[in-house]
Motif scaffolding. Structure first.
Motif, mmCIF file in Angstrom:
data_model
loop_
_atom_site.group_PDB
_atom_site.id
_atom_site.type_symbol
_atom_site.label_atom_id
_atom_site.label_comp_id
_atom_site.label_asym_id
_atom_site.label_seq_id
_atom_site.Cartn_x
_atom_site.Cartn_y
_atom_site.Cartn_z
ATOM 1 N N ALA A 191 56.414 -18.934 -36.071
ATOM 2 C CA ALA A 191 57.577 -18.543 -35.259
ATOM 3 C C ALA A 191 57.243 -18.570 -33.772
ATOM 4 C CB ALA A 191 58.052 -17.157 -35.672
ATOM 5 N N MET A 192 56.047 -18.114 -33.408
ATOM 6 C CA MET A 192 55.646 -18.139 -31.994
ATOM 7 C C MET A 192 55.445 -19.571 -31.507
ATOM 8 S SD MET A 192 55.861 -15.102 -30.883
ATOM 9 C CE MET A 192 54.891 -14.881 -29.407
ATOM 10 N N PHE B 157 46.755 -2.528 -49.265
ATOM 11 C CA PHE B 157 48.181 -2.829 -49.170
ATOM 12 C C PHE B 157 48.547 -3.251 -47.755
ATOM 13 C CE2 PHE B 157 47.437 1.646 -48.603
ATOM 14 C CZ PHE B 157 48.224 2.025 -47.533
ATOM 15 N N MET B 158 47.908 -2.676 -46.743
ATOM 16 C CA MET B 158 48.205 -3.058 -45.360
ATOM 17 C C MET B 158 47.601 -4.426 -45.033
ATOM 18 S SD MET B 158 50.202 -0.789 -44.162
ATOM 19 C CE MET B 158 50.318 -1.692 -42.636
ATOM 20 N N GLY B 159 46.339 -4.619 -45.397
ATOM 21 C CA GLY B 159 45.685 -5.907 -45.131
ATOM 22 C C GLY B 159 46.427 -7.077 -45.754
ATOM 23 N N PRO B 160 46.751 -6.982 -47.052
ATOM 24 C CA PRO B 160 47.497 -8.088 -47.665
ATOM 25 C C PRO B 160 48.877 -8.304 -47.044
ATOM 26 C CG PRO B 160 46.424 -6.784 -49.357
ATOM 27 C CD PRO B 160 46.234 -6.044 -48.047
ATOM 28 N N LYS C 292 60.668 -8.704 -35.874
ATOM 29 C CA LYS C 292 60.876 -9.168 -37.248
ATOM 30 C C LYS C 292 59.575 -9.091 -38.037
ATOM 31 C CE LYS C 292 62.487 -12.987 -40.136
ATOM 32 N NZ LYS C 292 61.604 -12.598 -41.201
ATOM 33 N N THR C 293 58.477 -9.499 -37.443
ATOM 34 C CA THR C 293 57.191 -9.450 -38.132
ATOM 35 C C THR C 293 56.814 -8.014 -38.468
ATOM 36 O OG1 THR C 293 56.478 -11.475 -37.013
ATOM 37 C CG2 THR C 293 54.759 -10.115 -38.012
ATOM 38 N N THR C 294 57.066 -7.099 -37.554
ATOM 39 C CA THR C 294 56.789 -5.683 -37.795
ATOM 40 C C THR C 294 57.539 -5.198 -39.032
ATOM 41 O OG1 THR C 294 56.413 -5.276 -35.445
ATOM 42 C CG2 THR C 294 56.976 -3.368 -36.798
ATOM 43 N N GLN D 119 52.025 -12.124 -43.606
ATOM 44 C CA GLN D 119 52.946 -12.385 -42.503
ATOM 45 C C GLN D 119 52.321 -13.133 -41.325
ATOM 46 O OE1 GLN D 119 56.175 -12.101 -42.720
ATOM 47 N NE2 GLN D 119 55.914 -11.289 -44.790
ATOM 48 N N THR D 120 50.996 -13.186 -41.247
ATOM 49 C CA THR D 120 50.340 -13.838 -40.105
ATOM 50 C C THR D 120 50.751 -15.306 -39.943
ATOM 51 O OG1 THR D 120 48.495 -12.290 -40.105
ATOM 52 C CG2 THR D 120 48.099 -14.436 -39.094
#
Length: 124
Positions: free
Chosen positions: A111-112, A96-99, A32-34, A104-105
């Protein structure tokens, strides 16, 4: 000294059940995070032609090594994605990837933690 082996058997059964439950749960959280990181990266990426946005995707979930570490990769396949993300000497970064990962972190961590708590309490 008398030892009641039934308590050890109950504990062993509890550990066995926890191991059986946590693996699939962790896979679901990572999967889901992916997808969420991919979605956010596509919404954050600057769009000129749309090539960079359409190149953002993810790998299949895989287990790495004997430790059972779960891994998936998210990112663009367009060669110039790294230059957009980090900038060049002539143009500043348009990350865009970092943000997307930053957004989501905390969700992933929560969730974990919930999965670990449910597993510790005997739930699934």
């Amino acid at each position: 000294m008398d030892i009641d082996a039934s308590d050890f058997n109950k504990l062993a059964t509890s550990f066995t059940q926890a191991a059986a439950n946590i693996g699939p749960g962790a896979q679901a959280v990572v999967r889901k995070t992916t997808l969420d990181v991919e979605r956010d990266a596509k919404s954050f990426v600057p769009v000129d032609t749309g090539n960079l946005k359409s190149s953002i995707g993810h790998s299949d979930l895989r287990t790495v090594g004997q430790s059972g570490v779960l891994e998936a990769e998210v990112g663009p396949t367009a060669e110039y994605g790294v230059y957009v993300e980090f900038g060049t000497s002539r143009k500043g970064p348009a990350a865009f990837m970092g943000p997307a990962l930053d957004r989501q972190t905390p969700v992933f961590t929560q969730a974990m933690e919930q999965l670990a708590e449910r597993t510790a309490n005997g739930g699934t």
